[in-house]
Design an enzyme around this catalytic site. Sequence first.
Site, PDB file in Angstrom:
ATOM      1  N   ARG B 280       5.082  -2.590   4.680  1.00  0.00           N
ATOM      2  CA  ARG B 280       4.521  -2.517   3.328  1.00  0.00           C
ATOM      3  C   ARG B 280       5.661  -2.294   2.352  1.00  0.00           C
ATOM      4  NH1 ARG B 280       1.767   2.681   2.319  1.00  0.00           N
ATOM      5  NH2 ARG B 280       3.617   3.034   1.046  1.00  0.00           N
ATOM      6  N   HIS B 284       1.846   2.252  -1.702  1.00  0.00           N
ATOM      7  CA  HIS B 284       0.488   2.083  -1.192  1.00  0.00           C
ATOM      8  C   HIS B 284      -0.430   1.522  -2.289  1.00  0.00           C
ATOM      9  CE1 HIS B 284      -3.490   2.850   0.349  1.00  0.00           C
ATOM     10  NE2 HIS B 284      -3.742   3.670  -0.648  1.00  0.00           N
ATOM     11  N   TYR B 293       8.248   9.931   0.691  1.00  0.00           N
ATOM     12  CA  TYR B 293       8.081   9.961   2.152  1.00  0.00           C
ATOM     13  C   TYR B 293       8.889   8.923   2.921  1.00  0.00           C
ATOM     14  CZ  TYR B 293       4.447   6.553   0.794  1.00  0.00           C
ATOM     15  OH  TYR B 293       3.766   5.502   0.248  1.00  0.00           O
TER      16      TYR B 293
END
Lengths: 325, 392
Positions: B280, B284, B293
């Site tokens: 990805r 998100h 993160y």
Amino acid sequence: MTKMNMLQAINQALTLEMERNERMLVFGEDVGHFGGVFRATSGLQDKFGKERCFNTPLTEQGIAGFANGLASNGMTPVAEIQFADYIFPAFDQIVNEAAKFRFRSGNQFNVGGLTIRTPYGGGIAGGHYHSQSPEAYFTQVAGLKVVVPRNAYQAKGLLLASIRDDNPVVFFEPKRLYRASVNDVPEEDYVLPLGQAEIIQEGTDVTVLAWGAQVEVIEKAAQMAKDEGISCELIDLRTLAPWDIETVAKSVLKTGRLVINHEAPLTGGFAGEIAATIQQECFLYLESPIMRVCGLDTPYPLVHEKEYMPDAFKTFETIKASVNY
Amino acid sequence: MSQTNFSQSVVHRAAFLDRDSLNIPILKILQADGTTYDKAVLPQVDEALSQRIFDACAFTRVLDERMLAAQRQGRISFYMTCTGEEAAVIGSAAALDDGDVILAQYREHASLRYRGFTTQQFMDQLFSNEQDLGKGRQMPIHYGIHELNFQTISSPLATQIPQASGVGYSLKMQGKPNVAICYFGEGAASEGDFHAGLNMASVHKVPVIFFCRNNGYAISTPTEEQYAGNGIASRGLGYGMHTIRVDGNDMLAVLAATQQARAYAVKNSAPVLIEAMTYRLGAHSSSDDPSGYRSKDEEAKWQQHDPVKRFKLWLVNQGWLTEEQEQALYSQYRDEVLAAVKVAEKVAAPAIDLLIEDVYDQPTPRLKRQLEELKQHIAKYPKAYPKTAGRL
């Protein structure tokens, strides 16, 4: 007319509709060759084949999700959840998916063909997980219809109407009456309307309302009250969502009193919704507070089942309290 | 009859298997420089199909870039990109028939574009205006369109997985030579509905393709915290399902795997699981900041595996695309998206009367009464309800 019990009436409704609608499928745990743990689907697999009546793996969320998929693509799934106590794993598929399918897609997709049948209610020494009445969890969900029959005749007509209704329906069957309720049922096809309560006994002093197996209880209580000179008007609500406000309000405008009975716990039970609505609709006509006779706010108990249940004696006492207020 | 003993061999001393006992290969066809591996077996692909695929790639890149910016400017409330996963999504969509039903999670709008969803239809949904097919009821990116067999997206993860099994079963009952395809991420595969849906499809022999985008993260959660097994593919075998793992950044590998999966599913009336390994590249969603993160180094490494770039190089090698044509395509889509934004933001919100429609097939008397009361209230306090007050 033939004498039959509720299971036979349900089985006949399923058979009639499967003959009429080749897109109808019946499935769930043990509903196939075995015919269901209560035998409601007995003979269907033999008659219509394994593709239209079959066992599923033991997964309630799978059953409901699979049914949603079928209905979304033009089929008429009639899914069985073995006990209403086990409908909770399917809660997400019913509440977030089935109920909102049409609304969220702008009516491009819908699961109107879906019917979920499930045995509910106590009185059979079923303890915590074979006795629950979870209807109030579903009555708050916009997009769902919730239907509960009280006897064999009602079961057949209301189930046929539910399967044909173009909205997802949760159909609660009072298992205590599966074999106990025997009455005259026409062999032919007939439907009873959804969304309409039925006045099963006219009266003048107090309106007493219930659904499902508890209708029998309020009938007994009304007989006891009659012996004391109290005239009860009895209503079977039949459809809890959307419910027939008009019939109930009209009755209470006449009697001035309302007693509501259900097996489910008092707090958050559907009687609360009825009471709040009727006190708003009939405020100036009420001669006593609307009273509720319900299960206790405990899990459904095993050994104290009789004590827990809102039986005829408790209902009789409440009717007297309402009339003598 | 019940069958409980699958074992082909017998041992007499306890011998355990572990996740590495399953050596699941990964299908790769296209190399980073746009050439194919020596022994690679290519999918069925010609110039027209390749260009349609690249067209959907270019559009999706432009849409994602522009609409993320539009969200940042406060013009739409929410957005999610497909960036980095275009090969997984478009390569699989390109293997399908138009009669196949798509059930998506939310990061698969590239497949919707491949099916023919127009630029304006995207924009009307993103702006929740009265042209939106969903009548402005769901958050941006929750697309759906009946005529393109693309079921409306919903937010609850994995609910579409058992539904896809039901859709596949209905196609089989209706005698249609079609499949359902169900997209989901590796995080959604941890939901109970994944288990329910795959098991039911296998048991009931349903023509459905389960397509997992394993992109390394479910919001901030890396796969090491999502599962301890051999990815998602290993589970397919446990359900008795035809299973393949592919390089999800390799357009030709995804296309080949999905073409064969579809043929198998239709012919045998059976499900297939495809696990596409990808990354990805974007956040998100517009509400997420991945710098909390994961490292920039990690992202930079995956930029090297950009699936659109890799496919473009193959097209150039084939003589089916030039740099000039590519630039012209991007430029055309930038103009088109911008123009569609300008149109969509001027279209009114859906009328307030639509609020009570489609809850049921017909509005109930109680809903009608609630709407009437609401309209009287809005009329009394018009300034508090600027979207609807002028249009009662």
